[in-house]
Design a protein around this motif. Structure first.
Motif, PDB file in Angstrom:
ATOM      1  N   GLY A 178       0.403   4.960  -3.450  1.00  0.00           N
ATOM      2  CA  GLY A 178       1.024   3.692  -3.749  1.00  0.00           C
ATOM      3  C   GLY A 178      -0.199   2.783  -4.072  1.00  0.00           C
ATOM      4  N   THR A 179      -1.326   3.102  -4.240  1.00  0.00           N
ATOM      5  CA  THR A 179      -2.277   2.246  -4.877  1.00  0.00           C
ATOM      6  C   THR A 179      -2.165   2.707  -6.377  1.00  0.00           C
ATOM      7  N   TRP A 180      -3.234   1.751  -7.076  1.00  0.00           N
ATOM      8  CA  TRP A 180      -3.066   2.186  -8.476  1.00  0.00           C
ATOM      9  C   TRP A 180      -3.357   3.446  -9.043  1.00  0.00           C
ATOM     10  N   PHE A 181      -4.167   4.081  -8.217  1.00  0.00           N
ATOM     11  CA  PHE A 181      -4.443   5.579  -8.535  1.00  0.00           C
ATOM     12  C   PHE A 181      -3.216   6.498  -8.735  1.00  0.00           C
ATOM     13  N   THR A 182      -2.166   5.993  -7.961  1.00  0.00           N
ATOM     14  CA  THR A 182      -0.848   7.175  -8.144  1.00  0.00           C
ATOM     15  C   THR A 182       0.229   6.450  -9.109  1.00  0.00           C
ATOM     16  N   GLY A 231      -3.389   4.332   1.908  1.00  0.00           N
ATOM     17  CA  GLY A 231      -2.244   4.228   0.986  1.00  0.00           C
ATOM     18  C   GLY A 231      -1.034   3.429   1.518  1.00  0.00           C
ATOM     19  N   ILE A 232      -0.064   3.464   0.793  1.00  0.00           N
ATOM     20  CA  ILE A 232       1.086   2.573   1.259  1.00  0.00           C
ATOM     21  C   ILE A 232       2.121   3.460   1.462  1.00  0.00           C
ATOM     22  N   ALA A 233       2.978   3.661   2.748  1.00  0.00           N
ATOM     23  CA  ALA A 233       4.067   4.470   2.904  1.00  0.00           C
ATOM     24  C   ALA A 233       5.285   4.166   1.996  1.00  0.00           C
ATOM     25  N   GLY A 234       5.615   5.350   1.421  1.00  0.00           N
ATOM     26  CA  GLY A 234       6.776   5.426   0.346  1.00  0.00           C
ATOM     27  C   GLY A 234       6.509   4.321  -0.995  1.00  0.00           C
ATOM     28  N   GLY A 235       5.062   4.232  -1.226  1.00  0.00           N
ATOM     29  CA  GLY A 235       4.638   3.547  -2.597  1.00  0.00           C
ATOM     30  C   GLY A 235       4.886   4.506  -3.489  1.00  0.00           C
ATOM     31  N   LEU A 236       4.760   3.887  -4.831  1.00  0.00           N
ATOM     32  CA  LEU A 236       5.015   4.689  -6.160  1.00  0.00           C
ATOM     33  C   LEU A 236       3.934   5.774  -6.326  1.00  0.00           C
ATOM     34  N   PHE A 237       4.396   6.904  -6.678  1.00  0.00           N
ATOM     35  CA  PHE A 237       3.502   8.191  -6.710  1.00  0.00           C
ATOM     36  C   PHE A 237       4.063   8.902  -8.095  1.00  0.00           C
ATOM     37  N   ASN A 238       3.880   8.389  -9.260  1.00  0.00           N
ATOM     38  CA  ASN A 238       4.427   9.183 -10.420  1.00  0.00           C
ATOM     39  C   ASN A 238       3.374   9.676 -11.459  1.00  0.00           C
ATOM     40  N   VAL A 239       2.402  10.345 -10.484  1.00  0.00           N
ATOM     41  CA  VAL A 239       1.349  11.009 -11.639  1.00  0.00           C
ATOM     42  C   VAL A 239       1.131  12.475 -10.772  1.00  0.00           C
TER      43      VAL A 239
END
Ligand SMILES: NC(=O)c1ccc[n+]([C@@H]2O[C@H](COP(=O)([O-])OP(=O)(O)OC[C@H]3O[C@@H](n4cnc5c(N)ncnc54)[C@H](O)[C@@H]3O)[C@@H](O)[C@H]2O)c1
Length: 361
Positions: free
Chosen positions: A164-168, A222-230
């Protein structure tokens, strides 16, 4: 000697661990300002390091402070925009890796650099370690002969840099572990090999740990349920000029015994391995196989090349001997673009007409 005016853009983890110390320690550089879109981060870092001026807009900072050089230590997608802007205002740029998230952006940076006459160095600190500097010289002296096969990787057991950070987030990072850790160790292997022409790239990517909460890197919540599209893992193969090749294996998370970051090189006269920071050299003398282990860590004060001193010296002397110039960012971005294209299509991507190879009997 007049001090160079230095300003920092992006006051996050890497800026704190690396850039602010690197430049503060140079006696011919004055740190004049810190910028972060989050004012509290910029202020806190400025307080910790006794820096007088704080900004939330890098354009504003560059206009008012007129620095000679800046570091760009923001999320990856901003590197090109900020670097181009700084160059357009006559400022030298030390940009974190990767230089850009796509090759077209990296090419634009090169054009902007040409227009400005200023310098751009990529923050490829793994090229500046004592081991890498020593090994590069060893290779350039011919001790490995022709390098025909290489392996590079960085595999972590639990090293996701925060869901969920910018990394993911692909739009902000440009990709997952390949662009993140590959920018260190894939880059290092290719640099040591002399940046050979890449004929084709075959890549595979995986997302096996997207739903876990147990594989975050220490200190990255990180952020639970955050975006992880990598991707959290990437492996592949590069076919290189002269029939040589490089196999790569990167993961933020995987089921392995222990983390390993490595470059292994096999040459016609000798070989080398740099595994978890330990350099070993392999060869033969008088018909006997012989190994060498340079004791580069024995002297804790030994620093063959200092990344920050190196850049400032190049700026001061108008040198063109940068260890990590912007051109190499274009080279790397082309490989990354091809890698993700290959992973998406399931097919190798040809970058240059492949050579046919014949063996003698
Ligand atoms: N060389 C290395 O070993 C190494 C290690 C870690 C990270 N990095 C690189 O450093 C860069 C930053 O990574 P990080 O781990 O410090 O990330 P981070 O998220 O900790 O820090 C990024 C900072 O940039 C700030 N920011 C975002 N937009 C901005 C803008 N428009 N202007 C000014 N500041 C802005 C954020 O608020 C944040 O404080 C990335 O490109 C990463 O790949 C390199």
């Amino acid at each position: 000697m007049d001090k160079l005016k230095y300003a920092l853009i992006g006051a996050g983890g890497n800026a704190e661990k690396k850039h602010i110390h690197g430049y503060k320690n140079l006696d011919d550089v004055e740190v004049v300002a810190i910028c972060d879109v989050e004012a509290t981060k910029a202020s806190a870092m400025a307080k910790r390091h006794q820096v007088a001026n704080v900004y939330t807009d890098y354009r504003d900072m560059i206009e008012r402070e007129q620095p000679d050089l800046v570091s760009v230590v923001t999320p990856n997608f901003l590197h090109a925009e900020i670097t181009e802007y700084a160059l357009s205002r006559g400022v030298h740029v030390h940009c974190e890796k990767p230089l850009s998230i796509h090759a077209d952006e990296a090419r634009r940076i090169l054009q902007a650099r040409e227009r400005s006459g200023k310098q751009v160095m990529i923050g490829l600190n793994n090229r500046f370690t004592n081991e890498a500097v020593y090994l590069k010289k060893w290779i350039d002296e011919g001790h490995l002969g022709d390098i025909y096969s290489a392996k590079a990787g960085w595999i972590r057991r639990a090293g996701i840099p925060g869901r969920g950070t910018w990394f993911t987030d692909k739009d902000r990072s440009g990709g997952g572990v390949l662009i993140d850790l590959g920018a260190h160790y894939l880059d290092l292997a290719l640099y040591l090999m002399g940046l050979p022409d890449v004929h084709y790239v075959a890549g595979r990517i995986h997302q096996n740990f997207v739903h876990t909460t147990t594989r975050n890197r220490n200190g990255y919540t990180g952020i639970a349920g955050g975006l992880f599209n990598v991707e959290d893992a990437a492996s592949g193969y590069l076919g290189l000029e002269g029939g040589s090749s490089l196999a790569l294996d990167f993961s933020w998370a995987s089921n392995i015994e222990e983390d390993r970051f490595y470059v292994e090189l096999m040459g016609t006269r000798g070989g080398a391995s740099l595994v978890n920071g330990v350099l070993k050299l392999f060869g033969e003398q008088d018909g006997i196989c012989l190994d060498l282990t340079p004791k580069l860590k024995l002297n804790p004060n030994l620093q063959l090349v200092n990344e920050f001193r190196h850049f400032v010296d190049n700026i001061r002397h108008g040198g063109h001997t940068l260890i990590a110039p912007a051109e190499d960012g274009v080279y790397f971005a082309q490989i990354v673009d091809a890698f993700y294209e290959s992973a998406a299509s399931g097919m190798p991507v040809i970058l240059q007409a492949p050579q046919s190879v014949t063996l003698t009997r």
